[in-house]
Design an enzyme around this catalytic site. Structure first.
Site, mmCIF file in Angstrom:
data_model
loop_
_atom_site.group_PDB
_atom_site.id
_atom_site.type_symbol
_atom_site.label_atom_id
_atom_site.label_comp_id
_atom_site.label_asym_id
_atom_site.label_seq_id
_atom_site.Cartn_x
_atom_site.Cartn_y
_atom_site.Cartn_z
ATOM 1 N N ASP A 33 -1.788 6.370 6.364
ATOM 2 C CA ASP A 33 -2.824 5.443 5.918
ATOM 3 C C ASP A 33 -3.031 4.445 7.054
ATOM 4 O O ASP A 33 -2.170 3.611 7.330
ATOM 5 C CB ASP A 33 -2.350 4.748 4.636
ATOM 6 C CG ASP A 33 -3.316 3.666 4.155
ATOM 7 O OD1 ASP A 33 -4.354 3.440 4.806
ATOM 8 O OD2 ASP A 33 -3.013 3.051 3.111
ATOM 9 N N TRP A 60 0.835 -1.211 0.000
ATOM 10 C CA TRP A 60 0.000 0.000 0.000
ATOM 11 C C TRP A 60 0.860 1.248 0.000
ATOM 12 O O TRP A 60 0.528 2.234 -0.661
ATOM 13 C CB TRP A 60 -0.989 -0.030 1.173
ATOM 14 C CG TRP A 60 -1.932 -1.189 1.066
ATOM 15 C CD1 TRP A 60 -1.982 -2.290 1.879
ATOM 16 C CD2 TRP A 60 -2.948 -1.400 0.067
ATOM 17 N NE1 TRP A 60 -2.964 -3.152 1.448
ATOM 18 C CE2 TRP A 60 -3.568 -2.630 0.347
ATOM 19 C CE3 TRP A 60 -3.386 -0.661 -1.038
ATOM 20 C CZ2 TRP A 60 -4.604 -3.141 -0.442
ATOM 21 C CZ3 TRP A 60 -4.419 -1.163 -1.816
ATOM 22 C CH2 TRP A 60 -5.020 -2.389 -1.516
ATOM 23 N N LYS A 120 -11.894 -2.512 6.756
ATOM 24 C CA LYS A 120 -11.029 -3.399 7.526
ATOM 25 C C LYS A 120 -11.463 -3.383 8.996
ATOM 26 O O LYS A 120 -11.826 -4.410 9.545
ATOM 27 C CB LYS A 120 -9.558 -2.975 7.429
ATOM 28 C CG LYS A 120 -9.049 -2.689 6.008
ATOM 29 C CD LYS A 120 -8.793 -3.938 5.224
ATOM 30 C CE LYS A 120 -8.528 -3.738 3.737
ATOM 31 N NZ LYS A 120 -7.535 -2.771 3.338
HETATM 32 C C1 LIG Z 1 -7.107 -2.227 1.981
HETATM 33 C C2 LIG Z 1 -6.107 -1.133 2.104
HETATM 34 C C3 LIG Z 1 -6.088 -0.049 1.220
HETATM 35 C C4 LIG Z 1 -7.043 0.057 0.054
HETATM 36 O O1 LIG Z 1 -8.247 0.519 0.481
HETATM 37 P P1 LIG Z 1 -9.432 0.858 -0.549
HETATM 38 O O2 LIG Z 1 -10.463 1.430 0.365
HETATM 39 O O3 LIG Z 1 -9.817 -0.426 -1.196
HETATM 40 O O4 LIG Z 1 -8.919 1.846 -1.528
HETATM 41 C C5 LIG Z 1 -5.156 0.942 1.414
HETATM 42 N N1 LIG Z 1 -4.277 0.890 2.426
HETATM 43 C C6 LIG Z 1 -4.261 -0.138 3.310
HETATM 44 C C7 LIG Z 1 -3.275 -0.135 4.417
HETATM 45 C C8 LIG Z 1 -5.174 -1.176 3.171
HETATM 46 O O5 LIG Z 1 -5.165 -2.194 4.043
#
Ligand SMILES: *Cc1c(COP(=O)(O)O)cnc(C)c1O
Length: 362
Positions: A173, A104, A197
């Site tokens: 993030d 990511w 998540k």
């Molecule tokens: C799943 C995930 C993403 C992607 O998220 P989306 O909402 O599908 O764009 C980005 N960063 C991390 C750390 C993730 O686990």
């Protein structure tokens, strides 16, 4: 009729607290006496105003967010933030630092680079397939921000403590570990997280953004790509994902009122992770893939002696109502995602299954 539920170790979309699903079910047809479903009411109604305002208030309480930040509910997922962050926070001439700790982070770096933004990758753990979180990083004092991924969903690593950037705002993030433990907001210019998540269903991304960063956006940025647009309208410049925000509201209520807040949440998560890691550490059949000081309390990655054994493991686990244990397709192996909503009973059941599987195969 009682629904059959399995222990869900999916990485995302992922398990939600059962009481939240039950509350959604109970209210789905008639929301708060409106005679309409939450999926049918106007986002301009008093009913939805109460939902979004309560969700924002809960985010503010849980993370102790000050008035100098805005709480936003956005669409486009965490992935859209990869390009919006440099668009909004990196005016011409400015540079930003990025730390690369996995898939990511790599995507976030790429989105800044394809815009031609002058960013610098100040640390990376790619040399060992992202099995650790880098230490002793030399940050640039004049960087506009420093981007990190707090928990690496795919590689199973997590920042135990956040790095000292010497005052440069962190942008994180936090898609796979938001609300897993208490957070001190001060070092952060922005945090963001896709809901699916650790916080709700897919379809909404939470962002907490500091006002001064938002104000850096250039004048020619399109309206929908500008954080200030959403901040000025309580996330309702256009139609928000009403149902997803409602589900997030209920999850945050569960964190606050049922679990007892983020300290209690962290204790629960720590106990779950310790149970699983201590079993893996003691076993010669299962091997953890992340360095001990870097491993995640949300995504536990491990290998078995062979890929054939891993395939059997995942298949037999599912026959025993333990789902989602296959590792990400980019790394293979196995992964148990044990987010906030996963109860300790799920971990106990998993460890029992792992013992039995080892006894049979080992
Ligand atoms: C799943 C995930 C993403 C992607 O998220 P989306 O909402 O599908 O764009 C980005 N960063 C991390 C750390 C993730 O686990």
């Amino acid at each position: 009729m009682t629904a059959k539920r399995i222990w869900n170790f999916n990485a995302g979309p992922a398990a939600l607290p059962l009481p939240v699903l039950e509350e959604i079910q109970a209210n789905l047809i008639d929301f708060q006496g409106s005679g309409m479903s939450i999926t049918e009411i106007s986002h301009r109604s008093k009913w939805f105003d109460d939902v979004i305002n309560d969700a924002v208030a809960r985010v503010r309480r849980l993370l102790r967010v000050g008035d100098d930040y805005q709480v936003l509910f956005l669409q486009g997922g965490a992935s859209l933030q990869f390009c919006m962050v440099p668009m909004n926070f990196l005016p011409a001439g400015a540079s930003a630092d990025y730390v690369n700790t996995g898939t990511w982070s790599t995507k976030a770096i790429k989105e800044a680079q394809i815009q031609g933004k002058p960013i610098q990758v100040v640390a990376s753990s790619e040399d060992r397939n992202f099995a650790y979180i880098p230490k002793d990083i030399a940050f640039n004092a004049d960087a506009a921000y420093c981007h990190i991924t707090s928990n690496n969903t795919i590689k199973g690593t997590q920042w135990a403590a956040f790095p000292d950037t010497g005052g440069v705002p962190l942008v994180a993030d936090m898609s796979s570990d938001i609300f897993c433990r208490p957070l001190e907001m001060t070092p952060f210019g922005m945090i963001y997280a896709g809901a699916q998540k650790n916080m709700g269903p897919a379809g909404v991304c939470l962002a907490v953004v500091r006002n001064d960063l938002m104000e850096r956006a250039p004048a020619d940025l399109p309206t929908m790509l500008r954080y200030a647009t959403f901040a000025a309208k309580n996330s309702m410049f256009n139609t928000p994902p009403c149902f997803a925000i409602y589900a997030v509201q209920l999850v945050l209520k569960w964190v606050e009122e049922t679990v007892g807040g983020l300290e209690a949440m962290a204790r629960r998560n720590q106990a779950k992770a310790e149970m699983l890691y201590s079993f893996v550490d003691a076993s010669e059949f299962y091997t953890g893939t992340a360095d001990t000081d870097s491993r995640s309390i949300m995504n536990v990655t491990f290998r078995l002696p062979s890929e054939a054994a891993e395939q059997d493991f995942v298949a037999q686990a599912l026959e025993n109502d333990l789902g989602g244990l296959k590792g990400h397709r980019s790394v293979g192996g196995c992964r148990a995602s044990i987010y906030n909503a996963t109860p300790i009973d799920a971990i106990e059941t998993l460890v029992d299954f792992m013992k039995n599987f080892e006894a049979k195969m080992g």
